[in-house]
Scaffold this motif. Structure first.
Motif, PDB file in Angstrom:
ATOM      1  N   GLN B   6     -22.177 -14.749 -36.755  1.00  0.00           N
ATOM      2  CA  GLN B   6     -21.071 -15.269 -37.511  1.00  0.00           C
ATOM      3  C   GLN B   6     -20.379 -13.798 -37.927  1.00  0.00           C
ATOM      4  O   GLN B   6     -19.058 -13.899 -38.013  1.00  0.00           O
ATOM      5  CB  GLN B   6     -21.669 -15.753 -38.556  1.00  0.00           C
ATOM      6  CG  GLN B   6     -22.060 -17.275 -38.542  1.00  0.00           C
ATOM      7  CD  GLN B   6     -21.097 -18.177 -38.098  1.00  0.00           C
ATOM      8  OE1 GLN B   6     -19.843 -17.886 -37.591  1.00  0.00           O
ATOM      9  NE2 GLN B   6     -21.192 -19.602 -38.229  1.00  0.00           N
ATOM     10  N   VAL B   8     -19.885 -11.370 -36.006  1.00  0.00           N
ATOM     11  CA  VAL B   8     -18.883 -10.915 -35.017  1.00  0.00           C
ATOM     12  C   VAL B   8     -17.553 -11.848 -34.990  1.00  0.00           C
ATOM     13  O   VAL B   8     -16.374 -11.614 -34.688  1.00  0.00           O
ATOM     14  CB  VAL B   8     -19.615 -11.275 -33.409  1.00  0.00           C
ATOM     15  CG1 VAL B   8     -18.813 -10.980 -32.418  1.00  0.00           C
ATOM     16  CG2 VAL B   8     -20.580  -9.856 -33.349  1.00  0.00           C
ATOM     17  N   ASN B   9     -17.907 -13.254 -35.144  1.00  0.00           N
ATOM     18  CA  ASN B   9     -17.033 -14.379 -35.270  1.00  0.00           C
ATOM     19  C   ASN B   9     -16.166 -13.818 -36.307  1.00  0.00           C
ATOM     20  O   ASN B   9     -14.696 -14.163 -36.024  1.00  0.00           O
ATOM     21  CB  ASN B   9     -17.444 -15.576 -35.472  1.00  0.00           C
ATOM     22  CG  ASN B   9     -18.305 -16.091 -34.536  1.00  0.00           C
ATOM     23  OD1 ASN B   9     -18.134 -15.882 -33.369  1.00  0.00           O
ATOM     24  ND2 ASN B   9     -19.161 -17.267 -34.899  1.00  0.00           N
ATOM     25  N   GLY B  10     -16.535 -13.662 -37.501  1.00  0.00           N
ATOM     26  CA  GLY B  10     -15.630 -13.284 -38.518  1.00  0.00           C
ATOM     27  C   GLY B  10     -14.822 -11.960 -38.301  1.00  0.00           C
ATOM     28  O   GLY B  10     -13.672 -11.848 -38.570  1.00  0.00           O
ATOM     29  N   LEU B  13     -11.940 -12.936 -35.916  1.00  0.00           N
ATOM     30  CA  LEU B  13     -10.943 -13.933 -36.709  1.00  0.00           C
ATOM     31  C   LEU B  13     -10.033 -12.739 -37.634  1.00  0.00           C
ATOM     32  O   LEU B  13      -8.832 -12.883 -37.849  1.00  0.00           O
ATOM     33  CB  LEU B  13     -11.571 -14.851 -37.671  1.00  0.00           C
ATOM     34  CG  LEU B  13     -10.569 -15.742 -38.129  1.00  0.00           C
ATOM     35  CD1 LEU B  13      -9.542 -16.575 -37.244  1.00  0.00           C
ATOM     36  CD2 LEU B  13     -11.584 -16.937 -38.856  1.00  0.00           C
ATOM     37  N   SER B 251     -16.272 -17.022 -42.262  1.00  0.00           N
ATOM     38  CA  SER B 251     -17.277 -17.295 -40.930  1.00  0.00           C
ATOM     39  C   SER B 251     -18.776 -17.664 -41.984  1.00  0.00           C
ATOM     40  O   SER B 251     -19.438 -18.583 -41.416  1.00  0.00           O
ATOM     41  CB  SER B 251     -17.595 -16.277 -40.163  1.00  0.00           C
ATOM     42  OG  SER B 251     -16.645 -16.240 -39.371  1.00  0.00           O
TER      43      SER B 251
END
Lengths: 395, 288
Positions: B6, B8-10, B13, B251
């Motif tokens: 999460q 990395v996702n954040g 984004l 995230s």
């Protein structure tokens, strides 16, 4: 001076009130077509906005049918005049769109809106103004619940509704293949309607429900969480633009072991151009109220592709079928073609429409025909199952 | 490890938010107007990238360069033709003008190109990097890395170049700059070019990962405004920090609460900042 200002202000307020009340009241002057006059048909479409591709497809299908009929001289001497209004799949914009069709363009009947939230908002206006509307894509159950006997006598629906489709699909297909499900649904009445139905299916455990916005592009965080829940399957409610991004990001996250089911328009020939790996959707199953692979719709596939040089999709087919249903209804009207006459004719419609099936509206003005289960195999959408759909008890 | 995934996702984004929000922030800081058409600049950048990379077949890097350069030129043109005429007018006129541009750009593309979704794949889109539990496409890796490099370069430019110093001076005291002979309109034009170039960079980095549609900028611009308010209107570095922070926070809200509440969370944070620190979370320094 103060007294003059007060009077001017009061006069202005009264004028404003009169305008508001006048606008709210139905003018009741929406279109009657006498002998030889064209019948004005409103196309209440989500023509722009995040789902604009759908409205444009329905419009093209409907126009194809109307132009074909006009080339034969119209219906009983009446040409069919299509008038477009864009609702952007937004209830607030949809209210202006329906007013535009009824008050300004004086249409006799409307096809639309393609978005359940918009249709639900527009239903009181068509009832107030006594203009029939035929839904061809909207699927929320409340439209049928509030139409026909005991409800709005001016609302009709050609396509199947979610309570029937999702229930049949979930019981007959999904619950036989998986035990646990994560749900990802669009944040609209349509999405919420399907979620509510899925929660009631016995034997199916819903691990989580997430919502997304139309036009959303990033699903990685949601999918990362879903992946951590280890569901057997993911149930996606939506159409192929968002669906393709979910599939791409599932592929990116290595979620290929999770079965994907959809209720919407994901299994569409247009999907594959949107996928990073065109074969990554293999195995996806979708419940739909129409399937591209139906044998008796080949005539329509050829006609549509010849006219528009693009593949026939569900929305364009439903636009065509909606127009053909209106044409059938109007053909039985003797005398002036008025909104009331069209409504009465629609209630009596009873014919076979090649490519769709039998068309006949029940007491709630809902048409019933089989549910189609499509499966993606490689880069093809195949019809794998046809399940009879019938009215649910208590509706 | 879900936490690492999460994070990395954040960051990915947040990098996108930063590229869009930085443009809004720098325009407000230097020119003094809120550009409601900035989401549509990102959208136009995506279509320009599609034209360069897919229609004309340019390889990715040249396509990216063409997109950035094209959007920079377009940003300068907007300043020349529209913004220059409204910058001294009341805020209501400025709002209507930039909203009008937003509507114009969106509908122009919808009519000229159509609303059917498009894709602009690159070789990086389809190749995936997996490190432990983290799996992401090389395109997303490029989004994070190139964004950080771009902001480092922009920071150096604003701090040390002659034009960068002029931009900072105008953002701090426009009237004084006019008095000492700074060509404020030229500075504004360069600012718009930089902001539009950032939108073009965002498009060229992110468009290969998503479907390209006329409305693709509409949700992003709302988040961009949230980021700018949290960071502080007109503060470039604070905007970047706020963007990355918001992306990561969202995230984790999705992971531990629900995706349904992620927008609620963002707006609650924004309201909290407006009430407690109206100039933004960071210091009340004037200017970019």
């Amino acid at each position: 001076m103060r007294s003059k200002q007060w009077r001017a202000g009061a006069a202005g307020l009264v004028a404003a009130l009169v305008a508001v009340v006048g606008a709210g009241c139905g003018s009741g002057t929406s279109g009657a077509a006498s002998k030889g006059q064209p019948v004005k048909i409103g196309l209440n479409m989500n023509y722009s906005g995040p789902s604009g591709y759908e409205g444009q497809s329905v419009y093209k299908g409907a126009k194809l049918a109307f132009d074909e009929q006009n080339a034969k001289g119209g219906v009983n001497g009446h040409k069919l005049d299509a008038v477009l209004a864009d609702n952007q799949c937004d209830p607030a914009v949809g209210l202006n769109a329906i007013r535009n069709l009824i008050d300004k363009n004086h249409v006799s009947v409307i096809i639309g809106s393609n978005c359940s939230s918009v249709t639900l908002a527009q239903m009181p206006i068509i009832q107030q103004n006594k203009v029939p509307m035929l839904a061809v894509e909207d699927s929320n159950t409340d439209i049928t619940r509030n139409a026909g006997v005991g409800g709005n006598p001016w609302m009709f629906r050609l396509n199947l509704m979610d309570e029937a489709m999702a229930t049949i699909f979930a019981k007959n297909v999904v619950a036989k293949e998986v035990k646990t499900l994560a749900v990802l649904a669009v944040e609209t009445d349509y999405g919420q309607g399907v979620v509510d139905i899925l929660k009631k299916i016995p034997g199916l455990k819903i691990l989580s429900v997430d919502k997304y916005q139309l036009g959303q592009s990033d699903y990685r965080s949601i999918l990362t969480r879903i992946k951590s829940e280890h569901p057997d399957g993911l149930f996606f409610v939506g159409d192929y633009p968002e669906g393709s991004q979910v599939l791409n990001q599932m592929h990116e996250l290595g979620m290929s072991g999770i079965k994907v089911y959809t209720r919407g328009n994901v299994a569409d020939p247009a999907l594959f151009k949107q996928l990073d790996d065109p074969t990554s959707a293999t195995g996806l199953k979708e419940a739909n109220f129409w399937g591209v692979g139906l044998p008796d719709s080949r005539y329509l596939v050829k006609k549509y592709e010849a006219r528009y040089h693009e593949p026939l999709t569900r929305p364009s087919a439903m636009g065509y079928f909606g127009a053909k249903t209106l044409i059938e209804a109007i053909s039985h009207i003797k005398g002036d073609v008025t909104p009331t006459a069209i409504r009465d004719a629609l209630e009596k419609v009873n014919f076979n429409l090649p490519g769709l099936g039998h068309v006949h509206f029940d007491a709630h003005h809902q048409n019933w025909y089989p549910l189609y289960v499509n499966e993606i195999q490689g880069t093809k959408v195949k019809l794998v199952e046809t399940v009879p759909a019938k009215p649910l008890p208590g509706l | 490890m879900v936490v690492l995934d999460q994070l990395v996702n954040g960051l990915a984004l947040g990098a996108l938010y930063a590229l869009i929000a930085a443009g809004v922030a720098v325009i407000f800081g230097v020119v003094g107007i809120v550009n409601f058409a900035h989401g549509e600049l990102y959208m136009l950048g995506a279509y320009l990238f599609y034209l360069a990379h897919v229609t004309f077949g340019l390889p990715y890097i040249p396509g990216l360069v063409v997109t950035i350069a094209g959007m920079a030129a377009f940003g300068a043109l907007i300043q020349l033709v529209v913004v220059r005429r409204i910058v001294h007018r009341p805020w209501q006129s400025q709002l209507v003008a930039t909203l009008g541009l937003s509507i114009l750009f969106l509908n122009f593309i919808a009519v000229a190109v159509g609303t059917d979704p498009r894709r602009a794949f690159t070789s990086l889109t389809r190749a995936t990097l997996s490190v432990g539990s983290v799996s992401l496409s090389y395109q997303r890796v490029a989004l994070i890395v190139v964004t950080l490099v771009a902001f480092a370069a922009l920071h150096q430019y604003v701090r040390h170049s002659r034009m960068g110093k002029a931009m900072r001076a105008v953002s701090q005291n426009r009237e004084a700059c006019v008095t000492v002979g700074v060509d404020v309109q030229h500075v504004a034009m360069v600012t718009f070019a930089i902001a539009a170039a950032l939108a073009g960079l965002a498009a060229a980095l992110y468009a290969p990962l998503v479907t390209i549609t006329p409305t693709m900028g509409q949700l992003l611009i709302i988040k961009a405004f949230v980021v700018v308010i949290i960071g502080g209107f007109g503060r470039l570095d604070a905007t970047v920090a706020a963007a990355l922070g918001l992306g990561v926070a969202e995230s984790f809200v999705i992971q531990y609460v629900s995706a349904t509440y992620v927008d609620v969370f963002a707006f609650i944070i924004m309201l909290g900042v407006l009430l407690a620190r109206p100039h933004g979370l960071f210091d009340r320094r004037v200017g970019i």
